[in-house]
Every structure is written in structure tokens, then in C-alpha cells.
Design a protein around this motif. Structure first.
Motif, PDB file in Angstrom:
ATOM      1  N   SER A 154      19.439  18.748 -21.844  1.00 49.26           N
ATOM      2  CA  SER A 154      18.588  17.560 -21.979  1.00 49.26           C
ATOM      3  C   SER A 154      18.417  16.800 -20.664  1.00 49.26           C
ATOM      4  O   SER A 154      17.754  15.768 -20.628  1.00 49.26           O
ATOM      5  CB  SER A 154      19.191  16.601 -23.026  1.00 49.26           C
ATOM      6  N   CYS A 155      19.009  17.317 -19.600  1.00 47.75           N
ATOM      7  CA  CYS A 155      19.015  16.578 -18.328  1.00 47.75           C
ATOM      8  C   CYS A 155      17.662  16.523 -17.628  1.00 47.75           C
ATOM      9  O   CYS A 155      17.501  15.762 -16.675  1.00 47.75           O
ATOM     10  CB  CYS A 155      20.064  17.165 -17.387  1.00 47.75           C
ATOM     11  N   HIS A 156      16.696  17.311 -18.083  1.00 44.63           N
ATOM     12  CA  HIS A 156      15.371  17.223 -17.473  1.00 44.63           C
ATOM     13  C   HIS A 156      14.506  16.191 -18.191  1.00 44.63           C
ATOM     14  O   HIS A 156      13.338  16.012 -17.852  1.00 44.63           O
ATOM     15  CB  HIS A 156      14.677  18.586 -17.462  1.00 44.63           C
ATOM     16  N   ARG A 157      15.105  15.490 -19.175  1.00 47.11           N
ATOM     17  CA  ARG A 157      14.400  14.448 -19.915  1.00 47.11           C
ATOM     18  C   ARG A 157      14.860  13.067 -19.467  1.00 47.11           C
ATOM     19  O   ARG A 157      16.051  12.782 -19.468  1.00 47.11           O
ATOM     20  CB  ARG A 157      14.664  14.581 -21.419  1.00 47.11           C
ATOM     21  N   GLU A 158      13.926  12.210 -19.097  1.00 45.83           N
ATOM     22  CA  GLU A 158      14.281  10.847 -18.695  1.00 45.83           C
ATOM     23  C   GLU A 158      14.262   9.956 -19.935  1.00 45.83           C
ATOM     24  O   GLU A 158      13.377   9.116 -20.119  1.00 45.83           O
ATOM     25  CB  GLU A 158      13.309  10.326 -17.633  1.00 45.83           C
ATOM     26  N   HIS A 159      15.283  10.150 -20.786  1.00 48.69           N
ATOM     27  CA  HIS A 159      15.383   9.433 -22.048  1.00 48.69           C
ATOM     28  C   HIS A 159      16.501   8.397 -22.005  1.00 48.69           C
ATOM     29  O   HIS A 159      17.375   8.459 -21.129  1.00 48.69           O
ATOM     30  CB  HIS A 159      15.606  10.413 -23.190  1.00 48.69           C
ATOM     31  N   GLU A 381      13.636  23.777 -14.589  1.00 51.55           N
ATOM     32  CA  GLU A 381      13.382  22.548 -13.831  1.00 51.55           C
ATOM     33  C   GLU A 381      14.392  22.402 -12.693  1.00 51.55           C
ATOM     34  O   GLU A 381      14.060  21.916 -11.613  1.00 51.55           O
ATOM     35  CB  GLU A 381      13.456  21.329 -14.763  1.00 51.55           C
ATOM     36  N   PHE A 382      15.624  22.804 -12.952  1.00 47.98           N
ATOM     37  CA  PHE A 382      16.669  22.750 -11.922  1.00 47.98           C
ATOM     38  C   PHE A 382      16.270  23.607 -10.729  1.00 47.98           C
ATOM     39  O   PHE A 382      16.389  23.195  -9.569  1.00 47.98           O
ATOM     40  CB  PHE A 382      17.993  23.243 -12.509  1.00 47.98           C
ATOM     41  N   ILE A 383      15.778  24.809 -11.018  1.00 46.02           N
ATOM     42  CA  ILE A 383      15.338  25.715  -9.953  1.00 46.02           C
ATOM     43  C   ILE A 383      14.098  25.170  -9.250  1.00 46.02           C
ATOM     44  O   ILE A 383      14.007  25.179  -8.018  1.00 46.02           O
ATOM     45  CB  ILE A 383      15.043  27.118 -10.532  1.00 46.02           C
ATOM     46  N   ALA A 384      13.147  24.663 -10.037  1.00 47.92           N
ATOM     47  CA  ALA A 384      11.890  24.161  -9.473  1.00 47.92           C
ATOM     48  C   ALA A 384      12.093  22.940  -8.586  1.00 47.92           C
ATOM     49  O   ALA A 384      11.419  22.785  -7.564  1.00 47.92           O
ATOM     50  CB  ALA A 384      10.915  23.832 -10.599  1.00 47.92           C
ATOM     51  N   ASN A 385      13.040  22.079  -8.968  1.00 48.95           N
ATOM     52  CA  ASN A 385      13.239  20.813  -8.255  1.00 48.95           C
ATOM     53  C   ASN A 385      14.490  20.788  -7.392  1.00 48.95           C
ATOM     54  O   ASN A 385      15.011  19.726  -7.069  1.00 48.95           O
ATOM     55  CB  ASN A 385      13.274  19.658  -9.261  1.00 48.95           C
ATOM     56  N   LYS A 386      14.974  21.984  -7.058  1.00 49.74           N
ATOM     57  CA  LYS A 386      16.122  22.118  -6.157  1.00 49.74           C
ATOM     58  C   LYS A 386      17.340  21.333  -6.632  1.00 49.74           C
ATOM     59  O   LYS A 386      18.023  20.652  -5.856  1.00 49.74           O
ATOM     60  CB  LYS A 386      15.730  21.690  -4.734  1.00 49.74           C
ATOM     61  N   GLY A 387      17.573  21.411  -7.931  1.00 44.26           N
ATOM     62  CA  GLY A 387      18.768  20.794  -8.493  1.00 44.26           C
ATOM     63  C   GLY A 387      18.626  19.347  -8.900  1.00 44.26           C
ATOM     64  O   GLY A 387      19.566  18.759  -9.441  1.00 44.26           O
TER      65      GLY A 387
END
Length: 401
Positions: A154-159, A381-387
């Protein structure tokens, strides 16, 4: 990125610890693959906190409810968790976005005995959760004295239950989240060469960021599944009646000539994709107007497996065929075997994605893979945004207000 880690000991006795987990799993059928892992990897933290006398308050979302529906209530998870782990949960069914409900919840938590484990109702039932409403984050913070995020998926969600709450309570990363970050960081920080990636699935638009990033750092990027159909269309090749994400064709055109990008050279086709259909293997150039693509072909399986067998770093996200139909699952099975065997040996292998992990788990080779990621979207998303993910940056206070 150095994440703050919670020291679990006697000092936590009677402390109210809010723990964000990602227990977003299907509630029908037997648990397997990703769904089982999502639960299992959070149990050690919960048991450890309870063992040391903390009052644990668990938070998770379930599905994408538009209103409060019984089928999305986290109450449905209680028996599943007990069966999987022996952990007894006390369901807290109070409406937190209602002052009366919040007051009742706070009282119950306050008088709870040490080691009690509460499970809150679905956080997405709360107004403002997905908008990261500061008011809701404050409500959450009133229930606990510290916060632990153990929900990498869930860490790619700004919730509010992932990001907002970190501004109001001392916040830490849970062990399974830290393990994910450590494992995936190895793909970004000087990965051993050759580095190969297999990216499959249906939608190119949802994976374009990761694909672009991988084309920069990997030596070969193999694209299969319905994603490949978009590239075929961009090359003005026939895909017959196959599934395609039309709006993603412009994205494919930008990458089509990239030297590291590999597309299937042959495919498995049929008139319809079902268990009774008669399938055949054809070269991509020979796809007929009435054909539907269901998998990569045998020539592609062989060529890609040979590349994988020489790799030192491997990442796989997304099946390359319709794996729920046996006739069209062979490509993913063959690649899984090649990746597992190579990972068991000299290569570092990472596999993730809700549709990919079942292939690995059913093969019995899951233990051969260095890391199985429970966060399909978060992994990409981690890969796309360099962590850099909102949930991780919030823990390190790097996220801008």
C-alpha cells in the motif's frame, strides 16, 4: 533510504501501537500465493508486539468499496487470520469518522488488557481515507501512541492510514516492509550483469514507468502478455481479435525501437480463449484476422529461457499468457522454471504481481526465488520511481507537505 525501525521490548507494555497491514485479499476460496503471503508476513510482528504486552490496533483496507458493504467488512478476516495463524482478533466495529464512534473506540482501547489485538473496520469505509484527509489522520492518531507501517503493497498510495498518520505519531517501518525495500533496492543499486526483466500482464499504461526505468538499467527487457499486443499494433502488425489497450499505442511507439526491448517472435493462438479450444503456434507475422493470442510461442519460450539462463539479476512481474486456462499457461510456467532454476544458482531473482505469484507458488519452486514481492503495483512504482514511494518517504519525513 534508511527507514526507522521499531525496537520491540518491555518498554512497549500497554503501549497502543497502530499497525498498518495490507490484508486486501479475496474472501472466497482457499488462500494461496500472494494472498497467503500478505497475511503470513505480518504475523510475526503482530505476535511479537502482543507478546511484549502492547495493545495492537490493526488497520487495513479491503477491496475498493464505494459505500459500506458487508462483503468488504474486515470482520470477514477474523476467522481467516485465526485459521492461518492462531491469532485472536477483537473486531472494533466503531465508525471512526463519527465523534460518538471514535469516543467509544478510544474507551475500549484504553481499558484493553496488555496483548489485546484489535482489528479496525475497513479504512476505506472512512470518509477521507483515499484523499489523505488530515482530519481523518488525526482521528487515527488518537487511537494509538505510535505507528508501524508493515504494508509495502500500500506504500504507493498517499492515503491517510499510510501517509497522513505519520505526521502525527512516532512512525516506524515493520519488518516485512523493510525486507521488501531491501530486496527491491538490489535491483536499483548496482545490480549484477547481465540484468534481465520479464514484464507481462494486460495493461501497458499501468507499467510504463517501470518499463522505461528497466530499459535504462537492465540489459534485456522481455515484454509478453497483452502488453505485447500494443507493441505489435504500434508496428502495424495484425493481432487478430486479441485484447488490446488501444489508448496505450502512442506509449508503445515511443519505445518500439529500443534495442533492449524484446517482443515475442511467435505466439499461441486460437479462435477463442477457453479450455476446449484448439490452439496452434504461429509466427507473429502469420497471425490471422480471426486469431486470438493467448500465450507466447515455443520459439519465444526457448529464446527467452536461454537469455534467463545467463542472467545474474532477474526481475519478473506479470504473466505472459492467460494462466488461468491450462492451454495458455505454458509460457509463464516455462519462464518460471528458468527463473527459479537460475535464482537457485548464481542469479538474484525477484518475482512480484498478483497474477504472477500463483504461477510460482503452484510450481513448488517459490523457495528457489530470492524474493517474492507482495506488492505488485508498489513493486513497479518502486522500480519506476527509484525507490521513492509516498508511504516510504512519509516514514523518513522526505514527503513534502
Amino acid at each position: 533510504m534508511k527507514l526507522p525501525e521499531l525496537t520491540i521490548g518491555k518498554s512497549l507494555k500497554s503501549k497502543r501501537v497502530l499497525v498498518r497491514v495490507d490484508w486486501n485479499i479475496p474472501l472466497t476460496g482457499e488462500l494461496a500465493g500472494l494472498d497467503s503471503l500478505k497475511l503470513e508476513r505480518t504475523f510475526p510482528l503482530i505476535k511479537d508486539l502482543s507478546k511484549h504486552g502492547a495493545v495492537v490496533i490493526l488497520m487495513t483496507h479491503l477491496g475498493r468499496p464505494k459505500k459500506q458493504e458487508k462483503k468488504y467488512s474486515t470482520k470477514n478476516l477474523i476467522d481467516i487470520v485465526k485459521k492461518q495463524s492462531g491469532i485472536r482478533l477483537r473486531f472494533l466495529d466503531k465508525k471512526l469518522d463519527d465523534p460518538k464512534g471514535l469516543s467509544q473506540a478510544k474507551k475500549l482501547i484504553k481499558v484493553a488488557k496488555p496483548s489485546t489485538i484489535f482489528l479496525l473496520e475497513n479504512v476505506r469505509f472512512n470518509k477521507g481515507e483515499t484523499e489523505n484527509d488530515p482530519k481523518l489522520a488525526k482521528v487515527y492518531s488518537e487511537l494509538g501512541s505510535l505507528f508501524v507501517n508493515d504494508a509495502f503493497a500500500s506504500c504507493h498510495r498517499e492515503h491517510a492510514s499510510v501517509v497522513g498518520i505519520t505526521k502525527l505519531l512516532p512512525s516506524y517501518a515493520g519488518p516485512s516492509l523493510m525486507a521488501e525495500v531491501e530486496a527491491l533496492s538490489k535491483l536499483l543499486k548496482k545490480p549484477k550483469k547481465p540484468f534481465v526483466a520479464v514484464i507481462g500482464g494486460a495493461k501497458l499504461s499501468s507499467k510504463i514507468g517501470a518499463l522505461e526505468s528497466l530499459l535504462k538499467i537492465a540489459d534485456k527487457v522481455m515484454v509478453g502478455g497483452a502488453m505485447a499486443h500494443v507493441f505489435f499494433a504500434a508496428k502495424k502488425m495484425s493481432i487478430g481479435k486479441s485484447m488490446i489497450e488501444e489508448e496505450a499505442i502512442p506509449l508503445a511507439k515511443k519505445l518500439i525501437k529500443h534495442q533492449k526491448l524484446l517482443l515475442p517472435i511467435d505466439v499461441v493462438v486460437a479462435k477463442k480463449l477457453n479450455e476446449k479450444t484448439k490452439a496452434r503456434v504461429v509466427r507473429v507475422e502469420d497471425i490471422k484476422k480471426t486469431d486470438v493470442i493467448g500465450d507466447i510461442g515455443t520459439g519465444t519460450m526457448l529464446a527467452w529461457s536461454q537469455i534467463i539462463r545467463k542472467a545474474q539479476t532477474i526481475v519478473w512481474n506479470g504473466p505472459v499468457g492467460v494462466t488461468e486456462i491450462p492451454t495458455f499457461s505454458n509460457g509463464s510456467k516455462v519462464l518460471n522454471q528458468a527463473i527459479a532454476v537460475r535464482s537457485r544458482g548464481p542469479a538474484y531473482g525477484v518475482v512480484g504481481g498478483g497474477d504472477t505469484l500463483p504461477v510460482v507458488m503452484q510450481s513448488g519452486m517459490g523457495e528457489w526465488i530470492d524474493h517474492l514481492s507482495t506488492g505488485g503495483g508498489a513493486m513497479l512504482e518502486f522500480i519506476a520511481n527509484k525507490g521513492k514511494l509516498p508511504g516510504l518517504q512519509a516514514l523518513t519525513k522526505e514527503l513534502k507537505n
